[in-house]
Design an enzyme around this catalytic site. Structure first.
Site, PDB file in Angstrom:
ATOM      1  N   LYS A 205     -57.441  14.964 -20.227  1.00  0.00           N
ATOM      2  CA  LYS A 205     -57.529  13.875 -19.234  1.00  0.00           C
ATOM      3  C   LYS A 205     -57.618  12.533 -19.957  1.00  0.00           C
ATOM      4  CE  LYS A 205     -60.235  12.728 -15.055  1.00  0.00           C
ATOM      5  NZ  LYS A 205     -61.447  13.097 -14.269  1.00  0.00           N
TER       6      LYS A 205
ATOM      7  N   SER B 223     -60.511  13.448  -9.298  1.00  0.00           N
ATOM      8  CA  SER B 223     -59.676  12.492  -9.982  1.00  0.00           C
ATOM      9  C   SER B 223     -58.771  13.111 -11.049  1.00  0.00           C
ATOM     10  CB  SER B 223     -60.553  11.435 -10.654  1.00  0.00           C
ATOM     11  OG  SER B 223     -61.355  12.015 -11.672  1.00  0.00           O
TER      12      SER B 223
ATOM     13  N   SER C 281     -64.460  16.042  -9.730  1.00  0.00           N
ATOM     14  CA  SER C 281     -63.107  15.787 -10.225  1.00  0.00           C
ATOM     15  C   SER C 281     -62.497  16.869 -11.109  1.00  0.00           C
ATOM     16  CB  SER C 281     -63.072  14.467 -10.984  1.00  0.00           C
ATOM     17  OG  SER C 281     -63.177  13.418 -10.067  1.00  0.00           O
TER      18      SER C 281
END
Ligand code: GLN
Length: 488
Positions: free
Chosen positions: A77, A152, A176
């Protein structure tokens, strides 16, 4: 090769049946083939990945014994610092920033021989539940390209579901990791807060942020968990205790025997606000847990329903402080520095240009909640609610070993359907947020389909008992299997 588990790929690489370069190239090819449609990646690093893979192959050829994931490709990420590789947190304000250092987590990945393919898309500064708040455009759910991949960390989950990577890293402040896992039919685990290091993770809400592993199987998730977890002196909230045996627990759970395990169902999670299809898949999953020998116990956690409002004061408050560092001086974007403006004006126009609407909304809410006249009424109250939620968990775990719920109230929703009303977006976090406020671990595992789209089962455990959620998660997987999206 791209559909193999990470465990199988690692074993084949270690046995010399395939090379890490071959495994890496296969995933890079897949990224070239599908990422134009999925947009899971913000940055792909073919040269760096192939160089790292070749180095692992050379060590294996030399007879070195490496860990079970050595040579296996991974996606990270874009909120985790990777030395020399762009790290934007999904924001324009960090466009072009290349960190001069690796996050502890990145270092641990490299030391375990994992090969970093690139950086994945996310909501700006990890604020969101759909990846639509990325400044670089949304990620598309491989199950249905007109729908969101969760957020997210939608990029990290979509990369798995699209077979662009067998493993990925996410971060979970309010859900997330777990939500993208749920809506893409993949597995995502939020470790105990402090169980994984935050050093080099771009801060959103420091008392909640928790990096964690994502994969397509529970065992792969556990293998990655054990690579990244463990005490780090660079993070003052890192827990100086041994990592629970999550891999052993996952393997034990895969045998499908849950006798003696007490599983809590939260009375206050009545299903209100959730889709009937999601609730029915969830109830079937609970039913199958009883068939594996688990005992279902109804528990009461009366403050869970206040988790959402408390979180949406605490997280913005912390973010308003953390994001003050993006001032056009230290990192990334600088706007208006043409000699006509004062330093403060340059900071102001830089922040105006560099932050998106959701980030600005949170900074404004957080600054207000922390202001001297309102601190007690908002931030102080929210902290009290946080304590009550922690007490609910503590009391519940005297009665049960784990707590289960759906991961999300709804399946992947159509792109654009919730962006006009922030509150509608926040509702996606209904089931995931209590755990973050408490600090315990929780995992999402696929438990079936509703309207042809994946539903996730969330398993929450006491702090530092991460192994329990892996055992139950693997047992669920032994019944449900892994979910395969339609071909892209
Ligand atoms: N959806 C939540 C938020 O917008 C959680 C985000 C996260 O876990 N990073 O804050």
């Amino acid at each position: 090769m791209i559909k193999e588990t990470a465990a199988a790929l690692g074993a084949k690489i270690a046995a010399g049946e395939i090379t890490s370069v071959q495994a890496t190239q296969a995933h890079l090819d897949r990224i070239s083939e599908v990422d134009g449609r999925v947009h899971a990646f913000l940055h792909v690093d073919p040269e760096g990945a192939l160089r790292a893979a070749a180095a692992i192959d050379a060590r294996i050829a030399n007879g070195e014994q490496l860990g079970p994931l050595a040579g296996v490709p991974i996606a990270v990420k874009d909120v985790i610092a990777t030395k020399g590789m762009p790290t934007t947190a999904g924001s324009k304000i960090l466009e072009g920033w290349r960190p001069p250092y690796d996050a502890t987590l990145t270092t641990r990945l490299r030391e375990a021989g994992l090969v970093i393919l690139g950086k994945t898309n996310m909501d700006e500064f990890a604020m969101g539940s759909s990846t639509e708040y990325s400044a670089y455009g949304p990620t598309y759910n491989p199950w249905d390209l007109t729908r969101i991949p969760g957020g997210s960390g939608g990029g990290s989950a979509a990369a798995l579901a699209a077979y662009e990577a067998p493993l990925s890293i996410g971060t979970d402040t309010g859900g997330s990791i777990r939500q993208p896992g749920a809506v893409t039919g993949t597995v995502g685990a939020k470790p105990t807060y402090g169980g994984t290091s935050r050093y080099g993770l771009i801060a959103f809400s420091s008392s909640l942020d928790t990096p964690g592993p994502c994969a397509r199987t529970v065992e792969d998730t556990a293998l990655l968990h054990s690579v990244i977890a463990g005490h780090d002196p660079m993070d003052s909230t890192s827990i100086p205790q041994p990592v629970p045996d999550v891999v052993g627990a996952a393997r034990r759970g895969a045998a499908g025997d849950l006798s003696g395990v007490r599983i809590g169902l939260v009375r206050e999670f009545t299903g209100e606000g959730a889709e009937p299809g999601v609730m029915s898949v969830f109830r079937d999953a609970v039913e199958s847990l009883t068939k594996l020998g688990a005992e279902i116990v109804e528990i009461s956690c009366p403050h869970f329903l206040y988790a959402l409002p408390a979180y949406y004061l605490i997280a913005p408050s912390e973010c308003s402080s953390n994001l003050a560092r993006f001032d056009g001086v230290r990192f990334g974007l600088r706007v208006g520095d043409d000699g006509s403006r004062s330093l403060e004006e340059v900071m102001s126009v830089t922040r105006e240009a560099g932050f998106g609407p959701e980030v600005k909304r949170r900074i404004i809410v957080g600054t207000y909640a922390l202001s001297s006249g309102y601190y007690d009424a908002y931030y102080g109250q929210a902290q009290k609610v946080r304590t009550l939620i922690t007490r609910d968990f503590t009391a519940a775990f005297e009665q049960v070993d784990v707590i289960v719920s759906p991961t999300t109230p709804f399946v992947a929703f159509p792109l654009g359907s919730r962006t006009s009303d922030p509150y509608q977006m926040y509702l996606a976090d209904l089931y995931t947020i209590p755990t973050n406020l408490y600090g315990g671990p929780a995992i999402s595992v696929p438990c079936g389909l509703s309207e042809g789209l994946p539903v996730g089962l969330q398993i929450m455990a006491p702090t530092m008992a991460d192994d329990r959620m892996y055992r139950v998660g693997a047992a669920v997987e032994s019944v449900v299997g892994t979910l395969t999206p339609p071909a892209l």
